[in-house]
Design a protein around this motif. Structure first.
Motif, PDB file in Angstrom:
ATOM      1  N   LEU A 260      19.982 -38.430  19.889  1.00 45.40           N
ATOM      2  CA  LEU A 260      20.718 -37.292  19.347  1.00 45.40           C
ATOM      3  C   LEU A 260      21.202 -37.599  17.941  1.00 45.40           C
ATOM      4  N   ASP A 261      21.030 -36.646  17.033  1.00 45.75           N
ATOM      5  CA  ASP A 261      21.595 -36.844  15.694  1.00 45.75           C
ATOM      6  C   ASP A 261      23.103 -36.622  15.766  1.00 45.75           C
ATOM      7  N   SER A 262      23.804 -36.990  14.717  1.00 45.75           N
ATOM      8  CA  SER A 262      25.276 -36.956  14.731  1.00 45.75           C
ATOM      9  C   SER A 262      25.810 -35.546  14.953  1.00 45.75           C
ATOM     10  N   GLU A 263      25.155 -34.548  14.373  1.00 46.87           N
ATOM     11  CA  GLU A 263      25.623 -33.174  14.524  1.00 46.87           C
ATOM     12  C   GLU A 263      25.503 -32.707  15.973  1.00 46.87           C
ATOM     13  N   THR A 264      24.344 -32.979  16.591  1.00 49.07           N
ATOM     14  CA  THR A 264      24.142 -32.590  17.996  1.00 49.07           C
ATOM     15  C   THR A 264      25.124 -33.328  18.903  1.00 49.07           C
ATOM     16  N   LEU A 265      25.363 -34.609  18.595  1.00 47.03           N
ATOM     17  CA  LEU A 265      26.297 -35.392  19.393  1.00 47.03           C
ATOM     18  C   LEU A 265      27.704 -34.808  19.314  1.00 47.03           C
ATOM     19  N   ASN A 266      28.105 -34.364  18.122  1.00 49.29           N
ATOM     20  CA  ASN A 266      29.427 -33.750  17.963  1.00 49.29           C
ATOM     21  C   ASN A 266      29.530 -32.463  18.782  1.00 49.29           C
ATOM     22  N   SER A 274      35.599 -33.418  25.499  1.00 47.97           N
ATOM     23  CA  SER A 274      35.809 -34.863  25.509  1.00 47.97           C
ATOM     24  C   SER A 274      36.015 -35.388  24.093  1.00 47.97           C
ATOM     25  N   ASN A 275      36.131 -36.703  24.001  1.00 46.86           N
ATOM     26  CA  ASN A 275      36.121 -37.378  22.714  1.00 46.86           C
ATOM     27  C   ASN A 275      35.184 -38.578  22.827  1.00 46.86           C
ATOM     28  N   THR A 276      34.905 -39.208  21.715  1.00 46.40           N
ATOM     29  CA  THR A 276      33.905 -40.274  21.694  1.00 46.40           C
ATOM     30  C   THR A 276      34.312 -41.496  22.495  1.00 46.40           C
ATOM     31  N   HIS A 277      35.587 -41.581  22.913  1.00 48.67           N
ATOM     32  CA  HIS A 277      36.033 -42.742  23.688  1.00 48.67           C
ATOM     33  C   HIS A 277      35.797 -42.543  25.186  1.00 48.67           C
ATOM     34  N   GLN A 278      35.431 -41.323  25.583  1.00 46.98           N
ATOM     35  CA  GLN A 278      35.169 -41.075  26.993  1.00 46.98           C
ATOM     36  C   GLN A 278      33.676 -41.174  27.276  1.00 46.98           C
ATOM     37  N   ALA A 279      33.369 -41.216  28.557  1.00 49.48           N
ATOM     38  CA  ALA A 279      31.971 -41.331  28.975  1.00 49.48           C
ATOM     39  C   ALA A 279      31.482 -40.000  29.526  1.00 49.48           C
ATOM     40  N   LEU A 280      30.175 -39.838  29.531  1.00 50.46           N
ATOM     41  CA  LEU A 280      29.551 -38.631  30.080  1.00 50.46           C
ATOM     42  C   LEU A 280      28.872 -38.956  31.398  1.00 50.46           C
ATOM     43  N   SER A 345      26.391 -39.059  38.507  1.00 51.56           N
ATOM     44  CA  SER A 345      25.625 -40.207  38.023  1.00 51.56           C
ATOM     45  C   SER A 345      26.587 -41.297  37.569  1.00 51.56           C
ATOM     46  N   THR A 346      26.056 -42.449  37.200  1.00 54.34           N
ATOM     47  CA  THR A 346      26.871 -43.483  36.576  1.00 54.34           C
ATOM     48  C   THR A 346      27.263 -43.009  35.173  1.00 54.34           C
ATOM     49  N   PRO A 347      28.341 -43.547  34.590  1.00 50.91           N
ATOM     50  CA  PRO A 347      28.778 -43.079  33.265  1.00 50.91           C
ATOM     51  C   PRO A 347      27.877 -43.605  32.146  1.00 50.91           C
ATOM     52  N   ALA A 348      27.808 -42.854  31.065  1.00 48.10           N
ATOM     53  CA  ALA A 348      27.042 -43.265  29.883  1.00 48.10           C
ATOM     54  C   ALA A 348      27.881 -42.995  28.644  1.00 48.10           C
ATOM     55  N   LYS A 349      27.794 -43.886  27.666  1.00 47.96           N
ATOM     56  CA  LYS A 349      28.553 -43.731  26.431  1.00 47.96           C
ATOM     57  C   LYS A 349      28.070 -42.520  25.643  1.00 47.96           C
ATOM     58  N   LEU A 350      29.008 -41.896  24.942  1.00 48.46           N
ATOM     59  CA  LEU A 350      28.650 -40.771  24.077  1.00 48.46           C
ATOM     60  C   LEU A 350      28.152 -41.326  22.746  1.00 48.46           C
ATOM     61  N   GLU A 351      26.869 -41.597  22.678  1.00 42.64           N
ATOM     62  CA  GLU A 351      26.242 -42.153  21.487  1.00 42.64           C
ATOM     63  C   GLU A 351      24.856 -41.538  21.341  1.00 42.64           C
ATOM     64  N   SER A 352      24.209 -41.811  20.218  1.00 45.55           N
ATOM     65  CA  SER A 352      22.937 -41.158  19.914  1.00 45.55           C
ATOM     66  C   SER A 352      21.866 -41.443  20.965  1.00 45.55           C
TER      67      SER A 352
END
Length: 481
Positions: A260-266, A274-280, A345-352
């Protein structure tokens, strides 16, 4: 009246001709008790009319009023009590008109918030200003969305705030709320709910908490009620959004398989509250009972509210959501009480790199769907061992095992149990005759003979790894409790 306190409301002016004091005018103790009762009833003042009983206020009454802090007014004969009543009525009428004007202006101010770019934040700020109190808006999980504090009002500790939200969610009545008093401060928490469902359930969208440094007035409650109505409308719109666009966005994310590019991630982060410190996590959700037949848009609106996300879609007879909600007992109970089960599911970091993993997360959650439906309980992949056997529900696995071993199970009990023990011991020993002999306490030649007989009965080639693997799993499900 010797004692009018049973009939008094707070802040009333008490008028007396002095008649109750005639027999007790010299009894300071009796008059003290009388005045003390008026103070206890929260009377604002005592108006003492001169004549026909007294030409001046008795000294014992003056002393008692001064001692108990009750305002004392001397009313001359030229001012009849009726004139005071008429003047008071006019003041009440003027005050009522002013209150109505104030209410109307406050409601207009709240309504104007709806057209703001960020209506909920603006509404919280306006409500705080009008009430002169602290206001906090939370989501259904108790996480703060918007908050306006006032220095003179103490903030409640986290545990008390969480308990108040829980109490508000469980409260009943025409306007349910939770109340907490702390010194001279009053804190109220109100639930924000979605529209009622056909089954009578009403999913929670969040809570509104208000703190005062005084006892809230009727005007305060009226204003809070108006704000709650607007917040419920905004929360429902936010939860429902557009069913078609929500499903399209969710489907495209699962199909991308790319970073994911930064814009799509936002956009993704904002869409799941959520915020970037939480998991999806990916959640697979199944409606219970008759709720399954309800239209898709209804379920999507509830899923948006319950999981605090805008990213959800319908697939076959279940729903799929991307959420930052953490699977825990309170969430599981809330889902089930609203007519849903969910597998996480198991958690995953909110990153590209998340875009490349969404398919795997969906497979994890979907793999738990059969077990979830069989057990009728919510499941979390992070707390379940990751094995191929774990993907198959116990009942379905046992049924398959009974089919696989049917010819053995049809034998007489003694021979059936012997062959099952020999087969299990030999498979546990990975085909080693010596180890199998030790496992089941039989001579290795007896083990060989029995295994050959078992292969003949089942009509299977036990030299094939796949056959041995299937039989091993079948035995596991067969003996599972």
């Amino acid at each position: 009246m010797d004692d009018p306190t049973d009939y008094l409301m707070a802040d009333e002016l008490i008028l007396t001709s002095g008649f109750p004091f005639l027999e007790h005018v010299a009894d300071q103790e009796w008059i003290d008790r009388f005045i003390a009762k008026l103070v206890q009833a929260k009377a604002s003042a005592l108006g003492f009319g001169l004549e026909p009983y007294f030409s001046s206020i008795p000294e014992t009454v003056r002393i008692a009023c001064a001692r108990h802090g009750l305002t004392l007014l001397q009313i001359p004969t030229s001012v009849p009590f009726a004139a005071i009543g008429i003047a008071f009525a006019k003041l009440m009428e003027a005050d009522g008109a002013a209150q109505l004007r104030s209410n109307a202006e406050a409601n207009r101010a709240l309504m104007r918030c709806i057209s703001h770019l960020d209506p909920e934040r603006q509404l919280v700020a306006t409500l705080s200003q009008r009430l002169k109190g602290s206001v906090r808006l939370t989501n259904a999980s108790g996480q703060t969305r918007f908050n306006t504090t006032i220095a003179s009002i103490a903030t409640l500790d986290t545990a008390t705030e969480a308990q108040m939200i829980q109490d508000a969610f469980q409260a009943t009545g025409p306007q349910p709320f939770a109340l907490h008093r702390q010194d001279s401060q009053v804190h109220l928490t109100f639930p924000i709910r979605a529209a009622f469902s056909p089954s009578g359930q009403s999913p929670l969208l969040g809570a509104l908490s208000v703190g005062f440094s005084r006892t809230p007035s009727a005007f305060d409650h009226h204003l809070i009620t108006s704000a709650l109505g607007l917040l419920e409308v905004l929360a429902r719109e936010r939860a429902a959004s557009s069913a078609a666009s929500s499903q399209l966005a969710t489907s495209l994310l699962f199909r991308s398989h790319t970073a994911l590019d930064s814009e799509t991630l936002n956009y993704l982060t904002e869409s799941i509250g959520s915020n970037t410190h939480q998991a999806l996590r990916v959640a697979v959700i199944s409606p219970l009972g008759t709720a399954r037949t309800t239209e898709t848009n209804f379920h999507l609106a509830h899923v948006h509210a319950l999981f605090d996300t805008r990213l959800a879609m319908r697939r076959d007879d279940h729903l799929i959501a991307l959420t930052s909600a953490e699977p825990a007992t309170d969430l599981f109970e809330r889902l089930k009480s609203n007519g849903y089960l969910a597998a996480f599911s198991t958690p995953a970091k909110l990153e590209s790199q998340l875009g490349e993993r969404l398919g795997d997360l969906l497979a994890q959650a979907s793999g738990l769907l059969p077990q979830m439906l069989e057990r009728q309980q919510c499941l979390d992949a992070a707390s379940i061992p990751r094995t191929f056997a774990s993907l198959l529900p116990a009942q379905a696995g046992r049924q398959l095992a009974e089919e696989e071993l049917a010819k053995i199970l049809e034998l007489p009990e003694a021979r059936r149990d012997l062959y099952l023990d020999v087969l299990h011991g030999w498979l546990e020993a990975n085909g080693s005759w010596d180890q199998a002999s030790k496992n089941i306490n039989l001579h290795r030649n007896s083990v060989r003979r029995h295994i050959a007989t078992i292969a003949e009965i089942l009509g299977k080639d036990l030299n094939q790894a796949q056959v041995r693997h299937d039989l091993y799993l079948a035995l596991k499900f067969l003996t599972a409790t």
